[in-house]
Scaffold this motif. Structure first.
Motif, PDB file in Angstrom:
ATOM      1  N   ASN A 146       0.699  -1.259   0.023  1.00 26.63           N
ATOM      2  CA  ASN A 146      -0.123   0.044   0.016  1.00 26.63           C
ATOM      3  C   ASN A 146       0.739   1.256  -0.003  1.00 26.63           C
ATOM      4  OD1 ASN A 146       0.736  -0.720   2.511  1.00 26.63           O
ATOM      5  ND2 ASN A 146      -0.472   1.043   3.474  1.00 26.63           N
ATOM      6  N   ALA A 147       2.202   1.167   0.294  1.00 27.33           N
ATOM      7  CA  ALA A 147       2.925   2.201   0.512  1.00 27.33           C
ATOM      8  C   ALA A 147       3.669   2.435  -0.852  1.00 27.33           C
ATOM      9  CB  ALA A 147       3.900   2.089   1.492  1.00 27.33           C
ATOM     10  N   PHE A 148       3.848   4.191  -1.179  1.00 31.89           N
ATOM     11  CA  PHE A 148       4.948   4.388  -2.381  1.00 31.89           C
ATOM     12  C   PHE A 148       5.738   5.617  -1.730  1.00 31.89           C
ATOM     13  CE2 PHE A 148       0.825   2.611  -3.798  1.00 31.89           C
ATOM     14  CZ  PHE A 148       1.219   2.057  -4.875  1.00 31.89           C
ATOM     15  N   SER A 339       0.243   2.565  -8.549  1.00 31.78           N
ATOM     16  CA  SER A 339       1.349   1.986  -8.969  1.00 31.78           C
ATOM     17  C   SER A 339       1.649   2.143 -10.444  1.00 31.78           C
ATOM     18  CB  SER A 339       0.970   0.256  -8.832  1.00 31.78           C
ATOM     19  OG  SER A 339      -0.121   0.114  -9.394  1.00 31.78           O
ATOM     20  N   GLU A 340       0.861   2.705 -11.149  1.00 34.52           N
ATOM     21  CA  GLU A 340       0.811   2.916 -12.490  1.00 34.52           C
ATOM     22  C   GLU A 340       1.538   4.244 -12.812  1.00 34.52           C
ATOM     23  OE1 GLU A 340      -3.112   2.182 -13.859  1.00 34.52           O
ATOM     24  OE2 GLU A 340      -2.979  -0.095 -14.053  1.00 34.52           O
ATOM     25  N   THR A 352       8.466   8.133 -11.319  1.00 35.52           N
ATOM     26  CA  THR A 352       7.926   6.675 -11.926  1.00 35.52           C
ATOM     27  C   THR A 352       8.265   5.890 -10.817  1.00 35.52           C
ATOM     28  OG1 THR A 352       8.115   7.472 -14.306  1.00 35.52           O
ATOM     29  CG2 THR A 352       8.070   4.962 -13.781  1.00 35.52           C
ATOM     30  N   PHE A 353       7.192   4.894 -10.285  1.00 33.42           N
ATOM     31  CA  PHE A 353       7.310   3.818  -9.516  1.00 33.42           C
ATOM     32  C   PHE A 353       7.721   2.614 -10.054  1.00 33.42           C
ATOM     33  CE2 PHE A 353       4.304   6.719  -7.052  1.00 33.42           C
ATOM     34  CZ  PHE A 353       5.029   7.081  -5.962  1.00 33.42           C
ATOM     35  N   GLY A 354       8.584   2.049  -9.419  1.00 28.64           N
ATOM     36  CA  GLY A 354       9.120   0.732  -9.887  1.00 28.64           C
ATOM     37  C   GLY A 354       8.170  -0.287  -9.392  1.00 28.64           C
ATOM     38  N   GLU A 355       8.281  -1.616  -9.684  1.00 23.35           N
ATOM     39  CA  GLU A 355       7.786  -2.832  -9.042  1.00 23.35           C
ATOM     40  C   GLU A 355       7.575  -2.720  -7.587  1.00 23.35           C
ATOM     41  OE1 GLU A 355       8.677  -6.267 -10.916  1.00 23.35           O
ATOM     42  OE2 GLU A 355       8.309  -5.749 -12.703  1.00 23.35           O
ATOM     43  N   ASP A 356       8.612  -2.457  -6.783  1.00 23.37           N
ATOM     44  CA  ASP A 356       8.621  -2.239  -5.403  1.00 23.37           C
ATOM     45  C   ASP A 356       7.805  -1.122  -4.845  1.00 23.37           C
ATOM     46  OD1 ASP A 356      10.535  -0.685  -6.001  1.00 23.37           O
ATOM     47  OD2 ASP A 356      12.205  -1.575  -4.835  1.00 23.37           O
ATOM     48  N   THR A 358       8.998   1.987  -5.175  1.00 21.09           N
ATOM     49  CA  THR A 358      10.160   3.072  -4.928  1.00 21.09           C
ATOM     50  C   THR A 358      10.389   3.889  -6.276  1.00 21.09           C
ATOM     51  OG1 THR A 358      12.046   1.496  -5.514  1.00 21.09           O
ATOM     52  CG2 THR A 358      11.135   1.501  -3.118  1.00 21.09           C
ATOM     53  N   LEU A 359      11.185   4.877  -6.326  1.00 21.32           N
ATOM     54  CA  LEU A 359      11.474   5.596  -7.455  1.00 21.32           C
ATOM     55  C   LEU A 359      12.199   4.721  -8.330  1.00 21.32           C
ATOM     56  CD1 LEU A 359      12.451   9.069  -6.360  1.00 21.32           C
ATOM     57  CD2 LEU A 359      10.219   8.319  -7.093  1.00 21.32           C
ATOM     58  N   ALA A 360      11.830   4.654  -9.612  1.00 20.22           N
ATOM     59  CA  ALA A 360      12.595   4.044 -10.657  1.00 20.22           C
ATOM     60  C   ALA A 360      13.907   4.771 -10.886  1.00 20.22           C
ATOM     61  CB  ALA A 360      11.820   3.889 -11.929  1.00 20.22           C
ATOM     62  N   ARG A 361      14.132   5.916 -10.713  1.00 18.03           N
ATOM     63  CA  ARG A 361      15.525   6.806 -10.941  1.00 18.03           C
ATOM     64  C   ARG A 361      15.538   7.573  -9.939  1.00 18.03           C
ATOM     65  NH1 ARG A 361      12.486   7.069 -15.440  1.00 18.03           N
ATOM     66  NH2 ARG A 361      11.385   8.949 -15.053  1.00 18.03           N
ATOM     67  N   SER A 362      17.018   7.551  -9.346  1.00 17.81           N
ATOM     68  CA  SER A 362      17.440   8.513  -8.110  1.00 17.81           C
ATOM     69  C   SER A 362      17.206   9.956  -8.571  1.00 17.81           C
ATOM     70  CB  SER A 362      18.793   8.301  -7.996  1.00 17.81           C
ATOM     71  OG  SER A 362      19.355   9.023  -7.013  1.00 17.81           O
ATOM     72  N   ASN A 363      16.948  10.634  -7.369  1.00 15.97           N
ATOM     73  CA  ASN A 363      16.774  12.184  -7.291  1.00 15.97           C
ATOM     74  C   ASN A 363      17.868  12.913  -6.414  1.00 15.97           C
ATOM     75  OD1 ASN A 363      15.460  11.361  -4.901  1.00 15.97           O
ATOM     76  ND2 ASN A 363      13.450  12.191  -5.550  1.00 15.97           N
ATOM     77  N   PHE A 364      18.791  12.030  -6.213  1.00 17.16           N
ATOM     78  CA  PHE A 364      19.529  12.808  -5.038  1.00 17.16           C
ATOM     79  C   PHE A 364      20.616  13.664  -5.507  1.00 17.16           C
ATOM     80  CE2 PHE A 364      18.120   9.172  -2.222  1.00 17.16           C
ATOM     81  CZ  PHE A 364      18.312  10.047  -1.016  1.00 17.16           C
TER      82      PHE A 364
END
Length: 378
Positions: A146-148, A339-340, A352-356, A358-364
Motif C-alpha cells: 500500500n506504500a509508495f 502503481s501505474e 515513476t514508480f518501480g515494481e517495489d 520505490t522511485l525508478a530513478r534516483s533524485n539525489f
C-alpha cells in the motif's frame, strides 16, 4: 418485557447501527460534506519537528492548489495531521488516530524507524500511504503493497555518495551511525557497496542519540586515519560530532546523509561545517520547476521551503493524480493507479514508480557548506 425496557433496547440498537454506519462510511468513502479526508503523518514535536512542519506546510499548500483547480472529481481535499515524533511507538498511535478519523489516504513519513511500524497498520485499514521523505531499504522490504516512496531510496543515496567519493579520490572511509532504521541502514549499505568496489571501511562507530561528549569516539576515528568520515544520522547530533571532529584536529573530508540536510546542521556545527558535503533530496532552491512553488511557499509561510518541501508538495499531487485517473477514492483503485504512475511531472522532478513502489530513478543531489550556507555541488 416492559414498554420501558423495549424502548431502551430500541434506542441502543439505533445507536449501534448509527455508529456502525458512520464507521463504514469513513472506511469506504472518507468524505464529509463533499470533502476527501487525507491524513498527514509527520513529526511535529521532538528534534525533527522542523522538518515535519515544513512538510505539513507543503502538503497543505499543494491541497490549496488541487482544490483551487476543482479538487478530486469535484470534491475538495481536507487534511488532518498526526504527530509521529519520529518515534516508533508514537507513530503507531498517530497512525491509529488517522485511521479512526476515517482518512482515505496518508501522506508523510519522515523518520524511517517511525514509518516502518505504520505500514501494516495502514494496509490493514485499506489506506494508501505516499511516503515523501523516509527512505530506508526496510520500507520496501516491509511494504505490504500500500506504500509508495517519492524520495530516493537508501541505495540511491549511497550510489550518489560513492560517485562523489570516487571523484574525490577517497579510499578509506569511517562511518558513524546511531543504530536506528535510517542511519543504520545507510551505514550497512555504504559498507557493503564501498568494500565491494575494493575500497576500505576503516571504522564503523555508533553514537548514542543526545550524546554530548564524543571525545572517545573521535579519538578512535582519528586513530584509523580515514580520508572521509560519513555521518549517516540526523543534524541534531551530527553538528556536534562535526564540531568535535574538527576541534580534535581531524582534517579529512566529512559527508553527511540527507537526514542532516538542514540549516540547523550549520547552526550547531558552526564554522566546523565549512566544506562538509551533504546528500540531499531535491531542494526547491536548485530546481527550475520549483520556482513558482517556492515563491508561493514563502508568501504563505514567510520562510523558505526546506529540503523535503518539494517532495511533500509533489506527494499530494501524485496522490491527487492517481485518484483522478482512478475515478474513485477506494483503496484498490487508488493503489492500482499509484502503481501505474509514470513520468509524473512535479516540482521536484519526474516520478515513476518501480515494481517495489520505490522511485525508478534516483533524485539525489549533493550540497556543500560554503561561507555558512549550502551550495549545489552536483
Amino acid at each position: 418485557m416492559s414498554k420501558k425496557s423495549l424502548l431502551l433496547m430500541a434506542v441502543l440498537v439505533m445507536l449501534a447501527l448509527a455508529a456502525f454506519g458512520c464507521g463504514q462510511g469513513e472506511q469506504q468513502g472518507g468524505t464529509s460534506d463533499g470533502e476527501i479526508l487525507v491524513g498527514i503523518m509527520v513529526p511535529t514535536t521532538g528534534s525533527e519537528a522542523t522538518y515535519g512542519k515544513d512538510m505539513e506546510n507543503s502538503f497543505n499548500l499543494a491541497v490549496d492548489h488541487v482544490n483551487a483547480a476543482g479538487g478530486i472529481n469535484g470534491k475538495n481535499i481536507k487534511t488532518v495531521t498526526a504527530d509521529d515524533a519520529c518515534d516508533p511507538q508514537q507513530s503507531a498511535t498517530a497512525a491509529n488516530k488517522l485511521i479512526s478519523q476515517g482518512v482515505v489516504a496518508v501522506v508523510g513519513g519522515y523518520c524511517s524507524g517511525a514509518t516502518v511500524p505504520t505500514l501494516a497498520l495502514y494496509n490493514d485499514a485499506k489506506i494508501p500511504f505516499v511516503i515523501t521523505a523516509a527512505n530506508s531499504s526496510a520500507l520496501a522490504e516491509e511494504n505490504p503493497g500500500n506504500a509508495f516512496q517519492t524520495n530516493g531510496t537508501a541505495v540511491h543515496q549511497i550510489e550518489k555518495a560513492i560517485e562523489m567519493w570516487n571523484r574525490d579520490g577517497i579510499k578509506k572511509v569511517a562511518i558513524v551511525h546511531q543504530g536506528d532504521a535510517y542511519s543504520g541502514d545507510l551505514a550497512k549499505i555504504a559498507e557493503a557497496q564501498w568494500t565491494a568496489a575494493g575500497n576500505e571501511i576503516v571504522a564503523t562507530e555508533v553514537m548514542n542519540k543526545g550524546e554530548q561528549d564524543t571525545s572517545a569516539l573521535v579519538t578512535r576515528i582519528k586513530a584509523k586515519n580515514p580520508d572521509l568520515v560519513f555521518w549517516t544520522a540526523y543534524f541534531a547530533d551530527g553538528g556536534l560530532l562535526i564540531k568535535q571532529l574538527r576541534q580534535s584536529g581531524y582534517q579529512g573530508k566529512i559527508m553527511a546523509g540527507d537526514g542532516s540536510c538542514s540549516p540547523q546542521l550549520i547552526k550547531i556545527g558552526g564554522t566546523a561545517t565549512e566544506g562538509v558535503q551533504v546528500l540531499s533530496s531535491p531542494i526547491a532552491e536548485y530546481l527550475p520547476a520549483a520556482a513558482e512553488f517556492s515563491a508561493k511557499y514563502k508568501e504563505k509561510y514567510n520562510t523558505e521551503p526546506g529540503p523535503y518541501a518539494a517532495l511533500a508538495y509533489d506527494g499530494i499531487g501524485i496522490l491527487a493524480d492517481a485518484m483522478k485517473r482512478a475515478g474513485a477514492i477506494d483503496f484498490d483503485s487508488v493503489v492500482k493507479a499509484l502503481s501505474e504512475t509514470k513520468d509524473y511531472e512535479g516540482v521536484a522532478g519526474t516520478t515513476t514508480f518501480g515494481e517495489d513502489h520505490t522511485l525508478a530513478r534516483s533524485n539525489f543531489m549533493v550540497v556543500e557548506v560554503k561561507d555558512g550556507k549550502y551550495t549545489l555541488v552536483q
